[in-house]
Design an enzyme around this catalytic site. Structure first.
Site, PDB file in Angstrom:
ATOM      1  N   GLU A   1      26.202 -11.823 -26.409  1.00 36.06           N
ATOM      2  CA  GLU A   1      25.222 -12.784 -26.930  1.00 36.06           C
ATOM      3  C   GLU A   1      25.163 -12.801 -28.449  1.00 36.06           C
ATOM      4  OE1 GLU A   1      24.772 -10.795 -24.391  1.00 36.06           O
ATOM      5  OE2 GLU A   1      24.498 -12.218 -22.731  1.00 36.06           O
TER       6      GLU A   1
ATOM      7  N   HIS B   1      15.184 -11.466 -15.516  1.00 35.78           N
ATOM      8  CA  HIS B   1      15.548 -12.852 -15.196  1.00 35.78           C
ATOM      9  C   HIS B   1      14.313 -13.760 -15.116  1.00 35.78           C
ATOM     10  CE1 HIS B   1      19.116 -10.623 -14.017  1.00 35.78           C
ATOM     11  NE2 HIS B   1      19.798 -11.744 -13.931  1.00 35.78           N
TER      12      HIS B   1
END
Ligand SMILES: Cc1ncc(C[n+]2csc(CCOP(=O)(O)OP(=O)(O)O)c2C)c(N)n1
Ligand SMILES: [Mg+2]
Lengths: 348, 377
Positions: free
Chosen positions: A84, A153
């Protein structure tokens, strides 16, 4: 019109064609609406690139980029290495080169490896370059709970970014807004964090592809009411509308304001609403402490002190890590928890 | 069963011995023609670059002691690594520095006063790369620039501004970072992306033996240059105090990058002769003997010996001294003229488009400060 319909390639061959074509109102899910918005942006400007993990042939884990790799190829839709910070850091370099990268972070909880690049680099390049190097980078973040998923999540990390000068932060609550806001975010010369409420990816709604409506950083009254004002963003807007429906059945009239933009926050419609209702409840899926809701509460207290009949109340997730999904409905604010706060506000 | 080897070594390429003799190590021999192709003028330029930057460095340190700079970041000792690699770049190339590459910046045409203004607390960045030799802004978050460089190099590729076969227009990216910075995750991610996209890029590590007070042995058990191969690109270790090998190896790597052959990783073994910054006290963590060892390997002394042996005139060295003295005096004078920016600079450029919160705060501060006008006189 079919839910699956996205504007056809022949109808939109470039900026001019896009501007003139009348496409009317379609019924789309938010995921499809963002897909259509991304497609418009890719068609309109060859400098727009999509970058992320699994966004190519797979179309992203939420299929938001479905079909775009096939249509635009891997110079425009990049399945990047799995890192990322690397994705955002290289997006910054690409923006320095004149590109307009649109980065997908696969899930909310995985934005943190990129936190440094976003907050210390992306947010500051324009300032440090004394205005000579703009940073038109969009970071799309599927966020929030109510999808029954595993740890990391279901997070709502928007406050970290709304707290950071140099970033813009927005979150659509409807397919129509998502379609337009993603395009406006990409057109912005500043970095924009684009928080996509995952639980709203699938419900369908009308998308008027000819009329954008509300500007990117404006908040908007989405339901009129007189007894109290409810403010929220992203998935919470649906919960607030549900609460207002229930309240209406009980003879209470609640106004609902969709924040839409978390940096900057457009206080005009909120203050105006509170001046009429005298009561404000701010709701969010994020932790309450030091949150966007805290900021709205404090600012409204400053600006509408004499209009308030009750303290501003916040309805948030608890200040604990997101629990196992089996407990998420008790953890996240529900319409009932919002109405409990409404009761308390009206008791003053 | 034989245990796997835990012995990691890499040759250090050198063209110029510490005594100033042109005697290539075996692996460096292939690079000799690149040096032989250089004109006397260019070779003298290398010397002037090193000398001038060392003088400017002393000026920076003095200005800090006199309270004119908040901090100075010395480049003393690293001149050969920087001059060789910097002069290997072409005008169309892009340089992504860390914060110690004053020498490279000057080569690329950046006024060192702009660097000093950063350390004086007058700016946060201070120059437009497009107007300063494509020398991008200093980056203080270690290794974050390695990713920007890689992204930029990806952009060169997408734009078709590299690997066309024309070395006068094909561009490459040269990114600098330190031995300590190689431990940052961003450095590894940049190497992964660069290798994956085969970017036109050279990673140039100045291994100056220290990351503030921590020795390079804490960062890596093996020569840092070996990382290149692990990521899928050549890794080359050079004597960073030899300006000729620094030039030749970087030149070759940049030409390969421009030609579309992919990125390279260079580790220049050098030494930070001064403190990490003027706020540091190196006597707490390193010995005089170590510093003396490296003083014997000084990049300027060695290069001067070679130039003299080649027949450079005494007049050349005198002129270079005079030029260095002039540049340093000029930098000093102009720095002292630099004034604080107006308070509106707090708010300007935070966003490129209107942001109501920042605008309201700017207006508030203006009104607040104005409310004191006429007081206390
Ligand atoms: C991410 C980050 N961590 C810590 C620091 C503080 N810091 C500044 S320079 C430095 C040492 C860097 O060493 P190296 O990469 O070898 O470069 P050198 O200073 O030797 O040129 C440290 C720890 C920083 N600037 N950024
Ligand atoms: Mg070091």
């Amino acid at each position: 019109m079919s839910v699956e319909t996205v504007p056809s390639a022949t109808a939109t061959t470039g900026t001019d064609a896009t501007a003139d074509a009348v496409r009317g109102v379609q019924t789309l899910s938010m995921a499809k609406a963002i897909n259509a918005g991304l497609r418009e942006a890719l068609l309109a400007d060859p400098k727009v690139l999509l970058m992320g993990e699994d966004i190519g042939p797979l179309g992203g884990v939420f299929r938001v980029t479905e079909g775009l790799h096939a249509e635009f190829g891997d110079k425009r839709v990049l399945d990047t290495p799995l890192a990322e910070s690397g994705i955002v850091g290289t997006a910054i370099g690409l923006a320095m080169r004149g590109y307009r990268p649109v980065v997908e972070i696969q899930f909310d909880g995985f934005i943190f490896p990129a936190f440094d690049q976003i907050t210390t680099q992306l947010a500051r390049v324009h300032l440090r370059s004394e205005g000579t190097v703009p940073m038109p980078v969009v970071i799309r973040v599927p966020y929030g709970g109510h999808i029954g998923s595993i740890e990391h999540h279901q997070e709502s990390p928007e406050a970290y970014f709304a707290h950071t000068p140099g970033l813009r932060v927005v979150s659509p609550s409807s397919p129509h807004d998502a379609y337009w806001m993603i395009q406006e975010a990409i057109a912005s010369n500043d970095p924009v964090l684009f928080f996509e409420p995952k639980s709203r990816y699938w419900p369908k709604g009308p998308v008027d592809q000819d009329h954008p409506g509300t500007p990117l950083h404006a908040s908007r009254v989405v339901r009129r009411g007189t007894d109290a004002t409810l403010v929220g963003h992203g998935a919470m807007v649906a919960t607030l509308l549900q609460a207002a429906d229930i309240a209406a059945g009980e003879g209470r009239s609640l106004e609902v304001v969709d924040l839409r933009s978390l940096s900057p926050i457009d206080y005009g419609p909120i203050v105006d609403s509170v001046q009429r209702t005298g009561r404000l409840i701010v709701a969010q899926e994020a932790y309450g402490s030091v949150s966007v809701g805290s900021e709205v509460a404090a600012t409204v207290a400053e600006r509408a002190f004499y209009s308030l009949e009750a303290p501003v109340l916040r309805v948030s997730a608890f200040d604990t890590p997101f629990p196992p999904a089996a407990l998420e409905t008790e953890y996240l604010p529900s319409a009932d928890r919002v109405l409990e706060a409404v009761d308390r506000a009206l008791a003053y | 069963m034989a245990a796997p080897s835990r012995d990691f070594t890499a040759p250090t390429l050198q063209l110029l011995t510490p005594d100033g003799e042109l005697r290539p190590t075996p692996e460096a021999e292939a690079y000799l023609p690149l040096v032989e192709a250089l004109s006397d003028e260019t070779l003298e330029q290398f010397y002037r670059d090193m000398l001038i930057s060392r003088r400017v460095d002393v000026t920076g340190a003095n200005l800090q002691r006199q309270g004119q700079l908040a901090l100075w970041v010395p480049s003393h000792g690293q001149e050969a690594a920087q001059v060789g690699s910097g002069r290997a770049s072409r005008p169309q190339d892009h340089i992504f520095p860390s914060y110690r590459e004053h020498v490279v910046g000057m080569i690329r045409g950046l006024d060192p006063v702009k660097i000093m203004n950063l350390l004086r607390g007058v700016t946060l960045g201070g120059w437009d790369p497009a107007e300063n030799g494509n020398f991008h802004l200093y980056t203080l978050v270690l290794a974050s620039q390695t990713l920007h460089a890689t992204g930029y190099a990806m952009g060169l590729q997408f734009d078709g501004d590299t690997a066309t076969g024309d070395p006068d227009t094909d561009a490459a990216v040269l990114v600098y970072f330190g031995d300590g910075s190689t431990s940052q995750g961003d450095a590894s991610e940049a190497l992964v992306f660069a290798s994956s996209y085969r970017t036109p890029q050279v990673f140039f590590v100045q291994n100056n033996q220290w990351a503030i007070s921590v020795p390079v042995s804490r960062q890596s058990r093996s020569p840092i240059s070996l990382r290149g191969g692990g990521f899928g690109m050549p890794g080359i270790r050079i004597d960073g105090n030899d300006v000729l090998v620094s030039y030749a190896v970087t030149r070759q790597a940049l030409e390969e990058a421009r030609a579309g052959d992919g990125p390279s990783f260079i580790e220049a073994v050098t030494y930070r002769m001064g403190a990490h910054t003027t706020a540091d006290d190196p006597t707490k963590y390193r010995t005089d003997d170590e510093v003396e060892y490296w003083r014997q390997r000084d990049p300027i002394t060695r290069y001067r010996a070679w130039l003299e042996a080649r027949g450079a005139s005494a007049a050349f060295f005198e002129e270079a001294e005079a030029e260095a003295t002039d540049v340093a005096a000029d930098v000093r004078a102009r720095l002292l003229d630099a004034t604080a920016p107006p308070r509106s600079a707090i708010f300007e450029h935070v966003y490129s488009e209107p942001h109501p919160l920042v605008e309201a705060q700017a207006a508030w501060l203006e009104a607040y400060e104005n409310s004191f006008e006429g007081e206390g006189q």
